[in-house]
Design an enzyme around this catalytic site. Structure first.
Site, PDB file in Angstrom:
ATOM      1  CB  SER A  68       3.251  -4.537  19.621  1.00  0.00           C
ATOM      2  OG  SER A  68       4.605  -4.377  19.279  1.00  0.00           O
ATOM      3  CB  ALA A  69       6.908  -7.991  22.320  1.00  0.00           C
ATOM      4  CE1 TYR A  71       4.604  -1.094  15.309  1.00  0.00           C
ATOM      5  CE2 TYR A  71       2.630  -2.175  16.121  1.00  0.00           C
ATOM      6  CZ  TYR A  71       3.958  -1.834  16.270  1.00  0.00           C
ATOM      7  OH  TYR A  71       4.642  -2.247  17.373  1.00  0.00           O
ATOM      8  CE1 TYR A  85       1.881   4.505  22.530  1.00  0.00           C
ATOM      9  CE2 TYR A  85       2.085   4.399  24.907  1.00  0.00           C
ATOM     10  CZ  TYR A  85       2.518   4.025  23.655  1.00  0.00           C
ATOM     11  OH  TYR A  85       3.589   3.178  23.548  1.00  0.00           O
ATOM     12  N   GLY A 101      10.875   3.481  24.113  1.00  0.00           N
ATOM     13  CA  GLY A 101      12.199   3.527  23.489  1.00  0.00           C
ATOM     14  C   GLY A 101      12.310   4.820  22.691  1.00  0.00           C
ATOM     15  CD  GLN A 140       6.539   3.506  16.966  1.00  0.00           C
ATOM     16  OE1 GLN A 140       5.853   3.308  17.946  1.00  0.00           O
ATOM     17  NE2 GLN A 140       7.722   2.965  16.822  1.00  0.00           N
ATOM     18  CG  ASP A 144     -11.204 -14.061 -15.870  1.00  0.00           C
ATOM     19  OD1 ASP A 144     -10.822 -15.166 -15.446  1.00  0.00           O
ATOM     20  OD2 ASP A 144     -11.945 -13.295 -15.228  1.00  0.00           O
TER      21      ASP A 144
HETATM   22  C1  SPV Z   1     -11.585 -11.692 -10.560  1.00  0.00           C
HETATM   23  O1  SPV Z   1     -10.954 -10.792 -10.020  1.00  0.00           O
HETATM   24  O2  SPV Z   1     -11.059 -12.489 -11.320  1.00  0.00           O
HETATM   25  C2  SPV Z   1     -13.008 -11.845 -10.288  1.00  0.00           C
HETATM   26  C3  SPV Z   1     -13.768 -10.695  -9.811  1.00  0.00           C
HETATM   27  O3  SPV Z   1     -13.531 -12.895 -10.495  1.00  0.00           O
HETATM   28  S1  SPV Z   1     -14.464  -9.957 -11.153  1.00  0.00           S
HETATM   29  O4  SPV Z   1     -13.443  -9.687 -12.119  1.00  0.00           O
HETATM   30  O5  SPV Z   1     -15.135  -8.764 -10.711  1.00  0.00           O
HETATM   31  O6  SPV Z   1     -15.431 -10.918 -11.703  1.00  0.00           O
HETATM   32 MG    MG Z   2     -12.326 -14.286 -11.515  1.00  0.00          MG
END
Ligand code: SPV
Ligand code: MG
Length: 670
Positions: free
Chosen positions: A247-248, A281, A313, A328, A336, A442
């Site tokens: 994966s390196a 992972y 695998y 390894g 794993q 909000d």
């Molecule tokens: C938020 O996470 O602030 C969003 C999504 O705007 S919702 O709350 O569903 O409106």
């Molecule tokens: Mg929002």
């Protein structure tokens, strides 16, 4: 370390093959002799000084060695009495060149596969190659063990003995003891016995360990019949298919060492793990899959490079059926371990085998990994990753993070299930949770400066791409500045919603008295944002509130197409119904006209829908917008109530995480 190769023998059992040249110059294949093979192995192990004892055809042997052009310094010691003495006497003659040395001692007619040679050379203790699976030879060496150490070596031992081959790695101390005894033997006239007779006299003072090579190729060639058997086995060994997966994206000594070891086992196919599997992972690879393939294609010893799509695998092994899988030994425990179990099961089904090498836990390699992570967290590197992920994955998942700690949870939480590893692809900086964390509503009350601080906290400790909830985006004149700041901070995308006036959270719906912006206004805001954008990979995603505000599907679709035309890089369609039908309908109608613009959903209320179904419905990003915050609130409240109820903390303790564990989640700077 010096190598001593004993080549003074006559090799009479080889018939005409030794009539004009020493036995060691016998061809094993068109391009290799016994000697050239040994010298190649010696040079590849990094040994530079070789002492060769010679007997018949000395000049031919010297010219041959020098003609091979290996980076080796030779000292040739001729045993003129090779007809009448054994190699104990050749060693005696060479003593001044090999005294006080850590020594690799081997007979000149010994052929072994690279892995045997490597194990003997890399041993930290004195050792001799033995085999616990080979039948005891009649005339060749056997070793008798006592308390795990080799006590005697000779052809005459049978009881409890192991088949042994004359290649030794000897520490300076053990070799000094043995050599002194060889000298004593020769000075007293014992020149026709084996050097091992001298060893048997002093073995009690040495610590010579058996190195069990089981049924790997390690054999002396005494006759033409031996030559036929060994050459055939060698062809088989060299055609063995070996598989190992990487994966390196940055190669260090540990990778080169395991590759070299794998190449010593056969023809190597490297599986390069897909970007998606690596990211699930470990972390997103700094180099793309194609670049990583090129890296391995150009490495010595790698014959072929293939893609391994999943951590498991199973399908690649079933397709390639390699004789050997190399890994390894670090996967014996931890997440794993089920992968390893599955590999063993698949290998057993067709007779393949697993070879594990000690894992190199070198602090320098860990530091490299740390540097890669730091690289990933840099703004220019982080910003473009969301777009890249959208190109690589069917579905991108984003989880809400509202501070450094929740960011670390999003960054590091992994679930291992059925050989697969799952983790979130991105982070959502929700206006709802960012405000709630501050105890505020909000309503775009938490200002941009404060919102940017949250982003700062996240970018300091995480590497995953960030999708920022930009609320309504404010005035277009302000939004252009927000876009520039977000780009500079390494944020990958901003989602703005088509609302105006006092924005309220969508989960309150139309009752909260929210108004939708006009298509023209909002499209102009998006276009202004796109014009202001400096980087190529930043995304402005338009969020449509028509279903939330119940203005209908038609309006939602009309807006979606108008916003895409204005430059939006994606569309978020929101709903607060528990039934996902209107989301599905929108996606279906939208996809009839637009197959490429990413679609985003926030399934808070329609949470029964699985990611698999969203993928089928043409959705590209799923945002889990508030679940971490909603899980933290009841947990905190329960604890507060418990302490108030019991007037002490003991009862709450069962539901608490020890702080030590929390601290371990926090990356330490060193
Ligand atoms: C938020 O996470 O602030 C969003 C999504 O705007 S919702 O709350 O569903 O409106
Ligand atoms: Mg929002």
């Amino acid at each position: 370390m010096k190598a001593l190769i004993l080549n003074s023998g006559v090799g009479s059992r080889m018939g005409t093959m030794t009539a004009r040249q020493p036995k060691c110059m016998t061809n094993l294949s068109a391009c290799e002799t016994i000697l050239s093979r040994q010298l190649r192995q010696i040079a590849a192990a990094g040994i530079s000084e070789v002492v060769v004892t010679t007997g018949p055809f000395e000049q031919a042997l010297i010219s041959y060695c020098e003609g091979l052009s290996y980076p080796l310094q030779y000292t040739f010691v001729h045993n003129r009495d090779y007809q009448d003495t054994n190699y104990i006497y050749s060693i005696f003659l060479a003593r001044s060149h090999i005294r006080n040395e850590e020594l690799l001692l081997m007979h000149g007619d010994l052929v072994m596969e690279d892995e045997v040679f490597r194990q003997v050379v890399e041993s930290r203790q004195s050792c001799m190659a033995v085999s616990s699976t080979a039948p005891l030879p009649e005339k060749d060496f056997k070793a008798v063990l006592q308390k795990g150490l080799i006590r005697s070596v000779g052809v005459e031992f049978f009881d409890g003995a192991l088949s042994a081959q004359p290649i030794y790695h000897l520490t300076r101390q053990d070799w000094q003891i043995w050599l002194s005894e060889i000298v004593r033997f020769c000075e007293s006239g014992s020149v026709s016995c084996y050097a091992e007779n001298a060893f048997n006299e002093v073995s009690g003072q040495c610590r010579l360990f058996p190195m069990d090579v089981r049924n790997m190729l390690c054999a002396e060639i005494d006759s033409q019949a031996d030559l036929a058997v060994v050459s055939a086995k060698l062809r088989e060994v060299e055609n063995r298919s070996v598989y190992l997966c990487f994966s390196a994206d940055m190669l260090h000594g540990g990778h080169m060492s395991i590759l070299r070891k794998a190449a010593g086992l056969g023809r190597v196919t490297v599986g390069v793990l897909s970007d998606e599997a690596v990211a699930s992972y470990k972390r997103v690879p700094l180099l793309s899959f194609t670049e990583r393939c090129t890296l391995f294609q150009n490495l010595k010893g790698v014959e072929r490079v293939v893609e391994q799509r999943e951590l498991s695998y199973r399908s690649i092994l079933e397709a390639l059926k390699p004789d050997i899988v190399v890994h390894g030994d670090n996967w014996r425990t931890g997440f794993q371990e089920p992968l390893r179990r599955e590999v063993l099961e698949v290998l057993a089904s067709y007779g393949g085998r697993l070879v594990e090498f000690p894992y190199a836990d070198n602090p320098e390699y860990l530091a490299l990994e740390k540097r890669s992570r730091a690289e990933l967290s840099l703004p220019d590197n982080r910003r473009g990753r969301l777009k890249k992920l959208l190109g690589q994955k069917g579905l991108v998942t984003a989880m809400e993070a509202h501070d450094g700690l929740s960011g670390l949870i999003v960054e590091n939480t992994k679930v291992h299930d059925g050989g697969k590893t799952f983790s979130f692809d991105a982070m959502w900086v929700s206006s709802l949770c960012d405000s709630t964390a501050k105890g505020k509503p909000d309503i775009e009350l938490v200002d941009m400066t404060s919102r940017f601080r949250t982003i700062d906290d996240l970018t300091e400790v995480t590497t995953k791409p960030i999708i920022f909830d930009g609320d309504s985006g404010g005035l277009a004149e302000h939004f252009v500045y927000t876009v520039r700041t977000l780009e500079k901070m390494g944020v990958s995308a901003v989602i703005i919603e088509d609302k105006k006036g006092l924005k309220k959270n969508s989960l309150f719906g139309a009752e909260a008295g929210q108004t939708q912006d006009s298509i023209e206004n909002f499209a102009a805001k998006i276009a202004a944002g796109k014009r202001a954008q400096k980087s190529f990979d930043f995304m402005i995603i338009a969020r449509i509130e028509s279903l939330i505000l119940e203005t209908g599907m038609e309006d939602a679709l009309k807006r979606a197409f108008a916003f895409v035309a204005a430059g939006a890089d994606g569309i978020m369609i929101h709903s607060r119904k528990p039934d996902p039908e209107e989301i599905f309908q929108f996606a279906e109608e939208f996809r009839k006209q637009d197959r490429h613009t990413p679609l985003v959903v926030v399934p808070t209320t329609f949470h029964t829908v699985t990611e698999e179904e969203f993928t089928r419905r043409g959705i590209n990003i799923v945002i889990y917008a508030n679940q971490l915050m909603r899980s933290q609130v009841p947990a905190m409240r329960r604890t507060a109530e418990s302490i108030l109820t019991h007037h002490r903390a003991m009862e709450a303790d069962v539901q608490l995480m020890p702080f030590g564990e929390i601290i371990r989640m926090i990356p330490a700077e060193d």
